[in-house]
Design a protein around this motif. Structure first.
Motif, PDB file in Angstrom:
ATOM      1  N   UNK A  90     -10.864  -2.921  -3.572  1.00 48.61           N
ATOM      2  CA  UNK A  90     -10.358  -2.640  -4.984  1.00 48.61           C
ATOM      3  C   UNK A  90      -9.128  -2.718  -5.225  1.00 48.61           C
ATOM      4  N   UNK A  91      -8.702  -4.106  -5.409  1.00 54.97           N
ATOM      5  CA  UNK A  91      -6.891  -4.545  -5.038  1.00 54.97           C
ATOM      6  C   UNK A  91      -6.122  -4.417  -5.815  1.00 54.97           C
ATOM      7  N   UNK A  92      -5.125  -3.141  -6.638  1.00 55.46           N
ATOM      8  CA  UNK A  92      -4.258  -2.788  -6.873  1.00 55.46           C
ATOM      9  C   UNK A  92      -3.186  -4.430  -7.129  1.00 55.46           C
ATOM     10  N   UNK A 150     -11.464   1.077  -0.811  1.00 57.37           N
ATOM     11  CA  UNK A 150     -10.244   1.633  -1.308  1.00 57.37           C
ATOM     12  C   UNK A 150      -9.189   1.479  -0.615  1.00 57.37           C
ATOM     13  N   UNK A 151      -7.891   0.466  -0.543  1.00 52.98           N
ATOM     14  CA  UNK A 151      -7.027   0.474  -0.538  1.00 52.98           C
ATOM     15  C   UNK A 151      -5.625   0.960  -0.067  1.00 52.98           C
ATOM     16  N   UNK A 152      -5.990   1.961  -0.820  1.00 46.51           N
ATOM     17  CA  UNK A 152      -4.831   3.522  -0.743  1.00 46.51           C
ATOM     18  C   UNK A 152      -4.185   3.631   0.371  1.00 46.51           C
ATOM     19  N   UNK A 153      -4.836   2.704   2.137  1.00 47.48           N
ATOM     20  CA  UNK A 153      -4.108   3.166   2.922  1.00 47.48           C
ATOM     21  C   UNK A 153      -3.514   1.701   3.292  1.00 47.48           C
ATOM     22  N   UNK A 154      -2.131   1.760   2.885  1.00 42.29           N
ATOM     23  CA  UNK A 154      -1.525   0.303   3.031  1.00 42.29           C
ATOM     24  C   UNK A 154      -1.900  -0.293   4.749  1.00 42.29           C
TER      25      UNK A 154
END
Length: 685
Positions: free
Chosen positions: A431-433, A400-404
């Motif tokens: 998982x790069x958005x 996850x990349x949800x926490x910048x």
């Protein structure tokens, strides 16, 4: 001018000033250097500059003179009646440096009513005799509590005693104010600064005297008082005994101090509280054991168990103790707690709530869940460079990349260490958005090796922003990074790029952009704004070097000097005749003499002959758009002019060179030379 002032070369400073040099240039660098000198000559020069639009210009050297004990300079400036503000600053400097004679002279120039609190404090610390006179002569009472605070900050026990004496003698000056702020005292806010600094000084006798003499200055809220004392006290003293012995608080009041001492890991205070309040200690058994588990050695924890303090029954609470031991690296306590603890879902969840990498790693191992809290274990392991944990994180799920914040910290850490294989792992597994890719791109701008790992397939090129350029400038080898970005199709705005280079003192980036044709004139407003904020002298030197090479410097007598010189003398020394000719637009005169020398002349001199800033003849000619002047066919016949220019000039100048025209000129020269050779006159028999 600034450099001359720092060398105390006042003759040079005065000549430069008379010649029109502005001492206010570059944030008043020269004027500040004059202010910082206590020389009499500096004071005389400053007076000469008194018409400059700066307050107190002619008087500021008084401060440096007072600090250095320069009596002649002090007398000179005082004779010209400087403003009170300057005398005040000078007296402050003299007191702090124990310049007794100077301090007495300045003291006598001012009325006691004019002394500010900052001056009185310095007198309290350095000149008690003057302090007594000055405070007695004040029209309004000084702030005696402030004086005491400053003496405590200085940890000057004699000054603390003198300040307490003054407070006792003049308590009527601040006593009435206490009644007006009674509510503040009740909640523990009254004169907290004095109490905190007093406790921080670690001087127990002064504490006891303060408590005994000024109970109204001590808060009735003892919980807050004890917490403050624990927060600010030095590690080598225990602040609680004098407070508890003086105020004898009940156990419910001391409970606050117990909890806070445990949070701080202050074992000496915990032992004292446990001895003084044994029932309180038993009530806070878990808190005490947690503080012991957080120690580097196991003895405090096991001693507490032997003394009758029991582990909590709930697994969640044992998990909290385990977290403390994991964070401290206390292996023996960790093993004991894990043997006593049942890993329930609630206990695992409690461990997962921490931020420490060791705790989170153990939480993942005990629970078998490696992906909790947006893959914090993975990102923390990347930050730490913990390859063991990274290899243990299952690969069947994208990271996850949800926490910048986590992602940024991890990428920055791995790039800074140069662990580019781990960077590749993170870029591949995450998982790069769209926002995540932008974040990763910004991080990779810090190093060309990092940027080479970035996947550009779904990241279309654009014009780099100022923030992008700042990230490039802050990293290493920014020239390579910019070249890579340009090859990928990214636009590099020169003005913003130079600004970012100056802000980050990136010599490499500034050189690269200037070599590619960045226009200093177009960048001037942004550059000046950046230079005001930049302390980077190296990058400033680069800017000045490039700015100087484009200047014109006409020299009326230069042609005659060139004509009189031999070809071997044209390039000798710094600022040679060749350099002067390049600046004056008279380089064709140099080339006429070199054409006569022909192949005997070494073209390497074009690159090695430099001015005082390091600009070569080629640089100067290029900056003036006249680089083609060096391409004389007599010199370059049989030599690779294109390779020489490529290797010795920045790209922005190379377009000035007509290499095709040079080759044509060389061919014509050779034809002319052949035409001058007469055919042999063969005669028959």
């Amino acid at each position: 001018m600034a450099e001359a002032a720092r060398r105390n070369d006042w003759v040079a400073v005065e000549k430069l000033y008379d010649a029109g040099t502005d001492p206010l240039h570059r944030n008043m660098a020269a004027l500040r250097a004059i202010f910082d000198s206590g020389d009499l000559a500096a004071a005389q020069l400053a007076e000469k500059m008194k018409d400059l639009p700066v307050d107190f210009t002619a008087d500021l050297p008084l401060v440096a003179a007072a600090e250095e004990g320069r009596r002649e300079t002090v007398d000179y400036i005082l004779a010209r009646n400087p403003p009170e503000q300057i005398v005040d600053l000078a007296l402050l400097a003299a007191l702090r440096k124990d310049r007794t004679e100077i301090a007495d002279i300045l003291y006598n120039r001012m009325l006691p009513a004019e002394f500010g609190e900052h001056i009185l404090v310095e007198m309290l610390l350095h000149r008690p005799d003057l302090y007594a006179q000055a405070t007695a002569g004040r029209k309004t009472p000084p702030d005696y509590i402030l004086h005491f605070v400053r003496a405590c900050e200085a940890k000057d026990q004699a000054a603390m005693s003198r300040a307490l004496d003054a407070m006792i003698m003049h308590r009527d000056t601040f006593g009435p104010n206490l009644k007006r702020h009674a509510d503040e005292f009740d909640i523990g806010m009254g004169h907290q600064e004095a109490l905190m600094i007093l406790v921080q000084s670690g001087h127990i006798p002064a504490m006891a005297r303060y408590y005994d003499t000024f109970p109204d200055l001590c808060p009735t809220n003892l919980e807050m008082f004890m917490v403050i004392a624990l927060a600010v006290s030095p590690t080598d003293i225990d602040p609680l005994p004098p407070i508890i012995e003086k105020f004898k608080p009940e156990a419910k009041v001391a409970d606050f101090a117990f909890t806070y001492a445990a949070q701080l890991g202050n074992l000496s205070s915990l032992k004292y509280l446990s001895k003084t309040y044994p029932e309180l200690a038993q009530k806070n058994s878990k808190v005490l054991l947690g503080a012991c588990a957080a120690q580097k050695t196991p003895e405090p924890f096991f001693d507490a168990l032997k003394a009758g303090f029991r582990l909590p029954a709930k697994s969640v609470e044992k998990a909290e103790l385990l977290a403390e031991s994991l964070m401290s690296g206390n292996a023996a306590v960790t093993a004991h707690l894990e043997a006593e603890m049942l890993v329930t879902p609630a206990a695992a969840l409690r461990l997962q709530a921490y931020h420490d990498h060791k705790v989170l790693k153990r939480a993942a191992e005990l629970s078998g869940n490696w992906h909790f809290r947006d893959d914090i274990v993975f990102w923390n392991a990347l930050t730490q460079g913990d390859r063991t944990v990274l290899s243990a994180v299952p690969q069947n799920k994208k990271i996850s990349t949800a926490q910048p914040y986590l992602v940024t910290e991890a990428l920055n850490s791995v790039i800074k260490r140069g662990d580019f294989d781990l960077l590749q792992m993170a870029l591949d597994r995450a998982d790069w958005d769209a926002p995540g890719r932008e974040l990763a791109f910004t991080a990779c701008l810090a190093a060309p090796e990092a940027l080479a790992k970035f996947d550009f397939t779904s990241f279309p090129p654009r014009v780099l922003s100022l923030e992008d350029l700042r990230a490039v400038a802050a990293g290493g080898r920014s020239d390579e990074t910019l070249a890579l970005l340009q090859a990928r199709g990214f636009g590099i705005p020169a003005v913003e790029g130079l600004r970012a280079a100056v802000e980050n003192n990136s010599v490499v980036m500034a050189e690269h952009l200037l070599a590619k044709g960045a226009d200093l004139a177009a960048a001037a407003p942004a550059l000046l704004a950046a230079l005001d904020k930049s302390a980077g002298l190296p990058v400033l030197g680069v800017i000045e070097k490039w700015a100087a090479r484009s200047c014109d410097a006409p020299d009326p007598g230069l042609s005659a000097r060139i004509a009189a010189a031999s070809p071997g003398d044209l390039f000798k020394g710094t600022d040679s005749l060749a350099v002067a000719a390049a600046y004056a637009g008279e380089f064709p005169e140099i080339m006429k003499k070199l054409a006569v020398a022909g192949s005997a002349f070494d073209p390497a001199l074009f690159a090695s002959a430099r001015d005082a800033r390091g600009n070569s003849v080629l640089d100067i000619l290029g900056a003036h758009g006249r680089l083609n002047e060096v391409l004389a066919p007599e010199i370059w016949a049989g030599r690779d002019a294109a390779a020489f220019i490529r290797d010795n000039t920045p790209p922005c100048y190379r377009g000035q060179c007509d290499f095709a025209g040079l080759q044509a000129s060389i061919a014509q020269m050779r034809l002319r030379q052949r035409g001058k050779i007469r055919p042999a006159d063969f005669k028959g028999p």
